[in-house]
Design an enzyme around this catalytic site. Structure first.
Site, mmCIF file in Angstrom:
data_model
loop_
_atom_site.group_PDB
_atom_site.id
_atom_site.type_symbol
_atom_site.label_atom_id
_atom_site.label_comp_id
_atom_site.label_asym_id
_atom_site.label_seq_id
_atom_site.Cartn_x
_atom_site.Cartn_y
_atom_site.Cartn_z
ATOM 1 N N HIS A 1 -4.697 2.358 -6.656
ATOM 2 C CA HIS A 1 -4.261 3.443 -5.759
ATOM 3 C C HIS A 1 -5.482 4.150 -5.165
ATOM 4 O O HIS A 1 -5.570 5.379 -5.190
ATOM 5 C CB HIS A 1 -3.372 4.450 -6.508
ATOM 6 C CG HIS A 1 -2.474 5.245 -5.596
ATOM 7 N ND1 HIS A 1 -1.164 5.535 -5.900
ATOM 8 C CD2 HIS A 1 -2.699 5.806 -4.385
ATOM 9 C CE1 HIS A 1 -0.630 6.261 -4.918
ATOM 10 N NE2 HIS A 1 -1.557 6.437 -3.992
ATOM 11 N N ARG B 1 4.251 2.367 -2.245
ATOM 12 C CA ARG B 1 4.502 2.840 -3.602
ATOM 13 C C ARG B 1 5.009 1.661 -4.427
ATOM 14 O O ARG B 1 5.738 0.794 -3.916
ATOM 15 C CB ARG B 1 5.582 3.939 -3.609
ATOM 16 C CG ARG B 1 5.131 5.275 -3.046
ATOM 17 C CD ARG B 1 4.121 5.981 -3.950
ATOM 18 N NE ARG B 1 3.817 7.331 -3.499
ATOM 19 C CZ ARG B 1 2.749 7.659 -2.771
ATOM 20 N NH1 ARG B 1 1.878 6.737 -2.394
ATOM 21 N NH2 ARG B 1 2.536 8.919 -2.436
ATOM 22 N N GLU C 1 2.716 2.829 -12.772
ATOM 23 C CA GLU C 1 1.381 3.232 -12.307
ATOM 24 C C GLU C 1 0.928 4.435 -13.119
ATOM 25 O O GLU C 1 1.714 5.387 -13.229
ATOM 26 C CB GLU C 1 1.461 3.582 -10.810
ATOM 27 C CG GLU C 1 0.095 3.805 -10.203
ATOM 28 C CD GLU C 1 0.134 3.976 -8.684
ATOM 29 O OE1 GLU C 1 0.736 3.125 -7.993
ATOM 30 O OE2 GLU C 1 -0.433 4.965 -8.212
ATOM 31 N N VAL D 1 0.842 -1.203 0.000
ATOM 32 C CA VAL D 1 0.000 0.000 0.000
ATOM 33 C C VAL D 1 0.877 1.253 0.000
ATOM 34 O O VAL D 1 0.367 2.357 0.192
ATOM 35 C CB VAL D 1 -0.956 0.044 1.222
ATOM 36 C CG1 VAL D 1 -2.053 -0.999 1.104
ATOM 37 C CG2 VAL D 1 -0.190 -0.106 2.536
HETATM 38 N N1 LIG Z 1 -1.794 3.848 -1.167
HETATM 39 C C1 LIG Z 1 -2.040 5.084 -0.764
HETATM 40 O O1 LIG Z 1 -3.017 5.704 -1.180
HETATM 41 C C2 LIG Z 1 -1.150 5.708 0.229
HETATM 42 C C3 LIG Z 1 0.187 5.413 0.242
HETATM 43 N N2 LIG Z 1 1.003 5.986 1.179
HETATM 44 C C4 LIG Z 1 2.420 5.632 1.158
HETATM 45 O O2 LIG Z 1 2.749 4.980 2.377
HETATM 46 C C5 LIG Z 1 3.939 5.533 2.921
HETATM 47 C C6 LIG Z 1 3.887 5.442 4.435
HETATM 48 O O3 LIG Z 1 2.864 6.292 4.932
HETATM 49 P P1 LIG Z 1 2.787 6.634 6.492
HETATM 50 O O4 LIG Z 1 2.740 5.394 7.304
HETATM 51 O O5 LIG Z 1 1.723 7.639 6.663
HETATM 52 O O6 LIG Z 1 4.233 7.325 6.667
HETATM 53 P P2 LIG Z 1 5.184 7.422 7.937
HETATM 54 O O7 LIG Z 1 6.234 8.411 7.588
HETATM 55 O O8 LIG Z 1 4.360 7.630 9.157
HETATM 56 O O9 LIG Z 1 5.855 5.966 8.056
HETATM 57 C C7 LIG Z 1 6.937 5.565 7.304
HETATM 58 C C8 LIG Z 1 7.645 4.414 8.022
HETATM 59 O O10 LIG Z 1 8.596 3.844 7.126
HETATM 60 C C9 LIG Z 1 9.800 3.614 7.830
HETATM 61 N N3 LIG Z 1 10.927 3.609 6.903
HETATM 62 C C10 LIG Z 1 11.573 4.653 6.339
HETATM 63 N N4 LIG Z 1 12.567 4.229 5.566
HETATM 64 C C11 LIG Z 1 12.560 2.875 5.639
HETATM 65 C C12 LIG Z 1 13.342 1.865 5.063
HETATM 66 N N5 LIG Z 1 14.377 2.166 4.267
HETATM 67 N N6 LIG Z 1 13.026 0.588 5.332
HETATM 68 C C13 LIG Z 1 12.009 0.270 6.164
HETATM 69 N N7 LIG Z 1 11.230 1.195 6.756
HETATM 70 C C14 LIG Z 1 11.508 2.477 6.487
HETATM 71 C C15 LIG Z 1 9.888 4.719 8.848
HETATM 72 O O11 LIG Z 1 10.764 4.327 9.893
HETATM 73 C C16 LIG Z 1 8.424 4.812 9.275
HETATM 74 O O12 LIG Z 1 8.199 3.880 10.293
HETATM 75 C C17 LIG Z 1 3.986 6.963 2.373
HETATM 76 O O13 LIG Z 1 5.334 7.390 2.253
HETATM 77 C C18 LIG Z 1 3.310 6.858 1.032
HETATM 78 O O14 LIG Z 1 4.255 6.642 0.019
HETATM 79 C C19 LIG Z 1 0.518 6.805 2.152
HETATM 80 C C20 LIG Z 1 -0.811 7.144 2.171
HETATM 81 C C21 LIG Z 1 -1.738 6.675 1.173
HETATM 82 O O1 LIG Z 2 -0.784 10.518 0.348
HETATM 83 C C1 LIG Z 2 -0.254 9.666 -0.364
HETATM 84 O O2 LIG Z 2 0.940 9.424 -0.363
HETATM 85 C C2 LIG Z 2 -1.097 8.914 -1.268
HETATM 86 O O3 LIG Z 2 -0.681 7.976 -1.898
HETATM 87 C C3 LIG Z 2 -2.486 9.348 -1.364
HETATM 88 O O4 LIG Z 2 -2.907 9.296 -2.646
HETATM 89 P P1 LIG Z 2 -2.512 10.426 -3.709
HETATM 90 O O5 LIG Z 2 -1.308 9.873 -4.414
HETATM 91 O O6 LIG Z 2 -2.206 11.649 -2.923
HETATM 92 O O7 LIG Z 2 -3.724 10.502 -4.538
#
Ligand SMILES: NC(=O)C1=CN([C@@H]2O[C@H](COP(=O)(O)OP(=O)(O)OC[C@H]3O[C@@H](n4cnc5c(N)ncnc54)[C@H](O)[C@@H]3O)[C@@H](O)[C@H]2O)C=CC1
Ligand SMILES: O=C(O)C(=O)COP(=O)(O)O
Length: 323
Positions: free
Chosen positions: A284, A236, A265, A234
């Site tokens: 996504h 990237r 993507e 979920v």
């Molecule tokens: N599918 C979607 O629609 C969404 C995707 N995302 C993606 O999910 C990612 C995480 O989101 P959050 O949990 O909110 O971010 P966050 O910043 O709270 O968590 C990121 C975590 O990844 C860890 N991390 C960083 N570098 C690492 C590495 N090299 N190896 C292992 N762990 C590592 C950090 O220590 C932290 O625990 C975002 O960066 C974004 O790309 C986020 C929101 C929506």
């Molecule tokens: O906030 C993020 O990182 C997300 O993946 C949310 O979806 P978006 O790419 O902003 O449409």
């Protein structure tokens, strides 16, 4: 209103007046209200804003920001597009915050949905056109007693841990630092990530897209996993080597994958992943606009409150870490 001197520093900023905040690229009543609720005052880009709330991608981001801007709030949790476009590098004087953590509950729920669907053989059931008893689904299993490796246990991963716990599964967390993550049976620093692939039963990928995480899951990692493992991404698409994944799924090296994000993507029509029954793809949309916008507005209110009262901002971007 008297503007008095202020002393911003990364992560914590002190204002002795109501901060002026511009919303871009277009005015938006939702964010005007969110800023007001946090104690800020909405102004134009030409009105010496102290901060900017940006609601779109990097393409339209101003090449030059007013010199008064000290903080920019970006609208996504993953901000690699702003790094890639050079936007963050072009404004080194500014503190950037992402929306990391703001969408955690929604995305964690989606990850759990994909994981459960995989473990309970839903793709096989959906494909059936006649009554097919579960004996024909050798992989039909349970999350009860399972260990789920959470690769990147930040906001999303931490929201997922109690959900897994309620089903009798335990979380094996991986983070950059390895500092203990609440609720996880163990937290492993990324430097020791190789020991996690054979240990966990399933994986949820929730780490940011950085140079360090590119193709974190490749052929060797897939081969090290249990053949019953489901991999849910979920985060990237760039974190997983797509060709290696297609190969592993085709040969049943692992049980399956649930992908909310892909590389490339959007995933083009005719891509091999579309025809693999053990690949579940959602486009996504684990964080759809109807859920994302109110969650982002809440994050804006929280950070404007912090900005106005001198508390550390939430989700400060670390340019040296790339997220
Ligand atoms: N599918 C979607 O629609 C969404 C995707 N995302 C993606 O999910 C990612 C995480 O989101 P959050 O949990 O909110 O971010 P966050 O910043 O709270 O968590 C990121 C975590 O990844 C860890 N991390 C960083 N570098 C690492 C590495 N090299 N190896 C292992 N762990 C590592 C950090 O220590 C932290 O625990 C975002 O960066 C974004 O790309 C986020 C929101 C929506
Ligand atoms: O906030 C993020 O990182 C997300 O993946 C949310 O979806 P978006 O790419 O902003 O449409």
């Amino acid at each position: 209103m008297t503007g008095r001197a202020f002393a911003p520093r990364v992560g914590a900023m002190t204002y002795e007046r109501q901060p002026r905040i511009a919303v871009g690229p277009a005015p938006d009543i939702v964010f005007d209200r969110a800023i007001g609720a946090g104690g800020g005052r909405v102004c134009g880009f030409d009105d010496r804003p102290d901060a900017v709330v940006w609601t779109a991608g990097p393409d339209e981001f101003p090449a030059v920001l007013p010199a008064s801007v000290r903080w920019v709030q970006l609208p996504a949790a993953g901000v690699e597009d702003w790094f890639d476009a050079g936007v963050i590098r072009a404004h080194p004087q500014v503190t950037w915050t992402s929306a990391a953590g703001a969408f955690a509950a929604t995305v964690a729920e989606h990850a759990l949905m994909l994981l459960l669907a995989g473990v309970r053989a839903l793709p096989d059931h959906l494909a059936a056109t006649s009554w097919t008893p579960s004996v024909f689904y050798p992989q039909l299993g349970t999350l009860r007693g399972a260990t789920v490796g959470i690769i990147g246990a930040g906001g999303i991963g931490r929201a997922l841990i109690p959900m897994l716990g309620s089903l009798g599964a335990q979380a094996l967390a991986v983070t950059r630092s390895g500092r203990p993550v609440p609720g996880a049976v163990e937290t492993v620093p990324v430097a020791r990530i190789d020991e996690v692939w054979p240990r966990a039963d399933h994986f949820v990928i929730a780490a940011p897209a950085t140079a360090e995480t590119e193709q974190l899951v490749g052929a060797d990692e897939l081969a090290a996993m249990k053949p019953t493992a489901w991999v849910i991404n979920v985060a990237r698409g760039s974190l997983v080597d797509t060709d290696a994944l297609v190969d592993a799924l085709s040969r049943r090296v692992i049980a399956g994958a649930g992908l909310d994000v892909t590389d490339p993507e959007p995933l083009p029509d005719g891509h091999p992943l579309w025809s693999l029954r053990n690949a579940m793809i959602t486009p996504h949309d684990s964080n759809p606009p109807a859920l994302r916008i109110p969650a982002f507005a809440e994050h804006v209110t929280e950070n404007v409150t912090r900005f106005a009262t001198g508390l550390d901002l939430a989700a400060v971007v670390d340019p040296s870490a790339g997220y």
